[in-house]
Scaffold this active site. Structure first.
Site, mmCIF file in Angstrom:
data_model
loop_
_atom_site.group_PDB
_atom_site.id
_atom_site.type_symbol
_atom_site.label_atom_id
_atom_site.label_comp_id
_atom_site.label_asym_id
_atom_site.label_seq_id
_atom_site.Cartn_x
_atom_site.Cartn_y
_atom_site.Cartn_z
ATOM 1 N N GLU A 172 35.721 39.261 40.766
ATOM 2 C CA GLU A 172 35.352 38.023 40.053
ATOM 3 C C GLU A 172 35.370 38.180 38.526
ATOM 4 O OE1 GLU A 172 31.699 36.439 41.673
ATOM 5 O OE2 GLU A 172 32.647 35.991 43.594
ATOM 6 N N GLU A 291 35.626 36.628 49.982
ATOM 7 C CA GLU A 291 34.216 36.206 49.984
ATOM 8 C C GLU A 291 34.179 34.743 50.401
ATOM 9 O OE1 GLU A 291 31.462 37.025 46.793
ATOM 10 O OE2 GLU A 291 32.492 38.893 46.272
#
Length: 490
Positions: A172, A291
């Site tokens: 991320e 995710e």
């Protein structure tokens, strides 16, 4: 209500990669300490892993587990988690404001994964570290050479390499919450050079570049284009992350969350193909939705958690029945895109927004989302079929033309499995099945409840649990229900 579901066993979307049923363990909250690992627990094995947790993980048939993060990895020094445990440092863990004891690291986790029957998707730190530390970790894990890091692994008691074949290039990095947050250009250059060194060290590995942390990120699109223009020849996947919730308590709209996932996948695949054409490449970049889950129940309680604890109870969402229906719709969406989504990770596996919950020192139980994941992972293998559903729809404040029935059929040898969610609040749905000729319905598993907010707990572990419905000539889906219908060739 009626619906017509049509399949053709020759109309195949693609092969279902088993890794679509992956999961995730991060050094966050009680996922590791008090989750998979608790040496003082009565069920602990010789390495301190909870055997009761291990059995539930194995029953889910999880093929890959992403590790060690997550936000955690962007401030992590992998060397802290190897070798003599008595010499490992206790450190401030800045991503989750905790203390990391480093009692568990890659030395121990690779053994847990073996015992769980799973492979590791290893993430490297591209927040505070870079290409050098990443290539050293690859050597430590995978090489048999007589060089420093391979010898260090042997010195630590592991003669044979761990053989980790899937690697994430950071986590991320588009998010301003991330330790070492990067602009698209900064990350693209670092990821490219890191990928080159890692594959020079072990040419057999596959790499996942960071994509956007969600479709609402302001850099979504630009991020993927920039990263792929730089890294295309050196990476194999790009990641997608997204979480879903119902903070407005609008169940009808919440049940349409999979439409957002569907669009995110389509848009990201389109960007990958644009860059493929731009580069005149023969290679397809596949998607790793590494995710995905529901996450919103614990947001307020987590604000009250005192900082600098060891394994504080963070992100411990207690999932209810409507969460299970949403999880089922999300799984169906992943299967519908199995031609492009080759890896997906339910985040996470134990205690932290997880299908499995434990009491530290005590009991464990299955959360409501455990069941759709179990049913798909065990039975949704083989090939996904193009599944056409003709039925009514509804509109919400955020979504239009939401189909009352969300479904997908899979084929594995002589067996067909139909996964279906009825989103209607008050109407059962009678199914007309077309293309199922030559197959016999042998079981119909249903997860249904009149109370959308009912949940499981240690005291009432079976409050929400599946039942076997009697086989009838007319197949019907109960209002707001998750269904698995298994057929076999006559």
């Amino acid at each position: 209500m009626k619906a017509k579901i049509t399949i053709n066993t020759l109309d195949i979307i693609g092969n279902i990669d088993p890794r679509i049923y992956g999961s995730f363990i991060e050094h966050l909250g009680r996922a590791v300490y008090g989750g998979i690992y608790e040496p003082s627990h009565e069920s602990a094995d010789d390495m301190g892993f909870r055997k009761d947790v291990m059995e539930l993980v194995k029953s889910l048939n999880v093929p890959v587990v992403r590790y060690p993060g997550g936000n955690f990895v962007s401030g992590y020094n992998w060397e802290d988690g190897i070798g003599d445990r008595s010499k490992r440092p206790r450190k401030l863990e800045l991503a989750w404001n905790s203390i990391e004891t480093n009692e568990i690291g890659i030395d121990e986790f690779q053994e847990w994964a073996k015992r769980a029957g799973a492979e590791i998707i290893m993430a490297v730190n591209l927040g505070t570290r870079g290409a050098d530390e990443a290539r050293n970790l690859v050597e430590y894990c995978n090489l048999e050479t007589d060089t420093y890091y391979a010898e260090l692994r042997r010195k630590n008691g592991f003669e044979k390499p761990f053989g980790i074949k899937l690697w994430c290039l950071g986590n991320e990095m588009d998010g301003d919450w991330q330790i070492g947050h990067k602009t698209p250009q900064e990350y693209a250059r670092l990821a490219c050079e890191t990928a080159k060194l890692m594959k020079m060290t072990d040419p057999t590995i596959k790499l996942v570049a960071c994509g956007s942390s969600g479709p609402a990120m302001p850099t979504f699109g630009e991020w993927e284009q920039t990263v792929l223009r730089e890294c295309y020849d050196h990476v194999d996947f790009i990641s997608l992350h997204s979480y879903y919730g119902n903070p407005e308590n609008d169940t009808a709209d919440y049940l349409a969350s999979s439409m957002d996932m569907d669009k995110f996948i389509i848009d990201t695949a389109h960007i990958c193909d644009e860059i493929k054409a731009e580069k005149k490449s023969d290679k397809d970049i596949m998607l790793s939705f590494d995710e995905w889950n529901i996450w919103f129940h614990s947001n307020e309680q987590d604000k009250q958690i005192e900082h600098w604890q060891i394994a504080p109870p963070l992100l411990e969402d207690i999932f209810n029945f409507e969460d299970a229906l949403v999880a089922g719709c999300l799984l169906i969406t992943l299967l519908r895109h199995c031609d492009r989504v080759k890896i997906a990770c339910l985040a996470q596996l134990v205690n932290v927004i997880a299908p499995i919950m434990t009491e530290t020192g005590g009991r464990l139980w299955k959360q409501t989302i455990y069941y759709p994941f179990l049913h798909c992972s065990v039975n949704g293998r083989g090939k996904a079929l193009n599944t056409v559903c003709e039925c009514g729809s509804y509109d919400t404040a955020k979504h239009c033309n939401v189909s009352y029935i969300e479904c997908i059929a899979t084929m594995n040898g002589n067996d067909l499995t139909l996964f279906a969610v009825n989103r209607s609040a008050d109407e059962s749905c009678e199914l007309e099945l077309s293309g199922f000729e030559g197959y016999e319905l042998v079981s119909h598993t249903v997860l249904a409840d009149d109370d959308m907010k009912r949940f499981n707990s240690a005291d009432d572990p079976d409050a929400v649990s599946p039942v076997q419905q009697e086989i009838r000539e007319k197949v019907s889906l109960a209002p707001r229900s998750w269904n698995m219908l298994k057929f076999t060739m006559k």
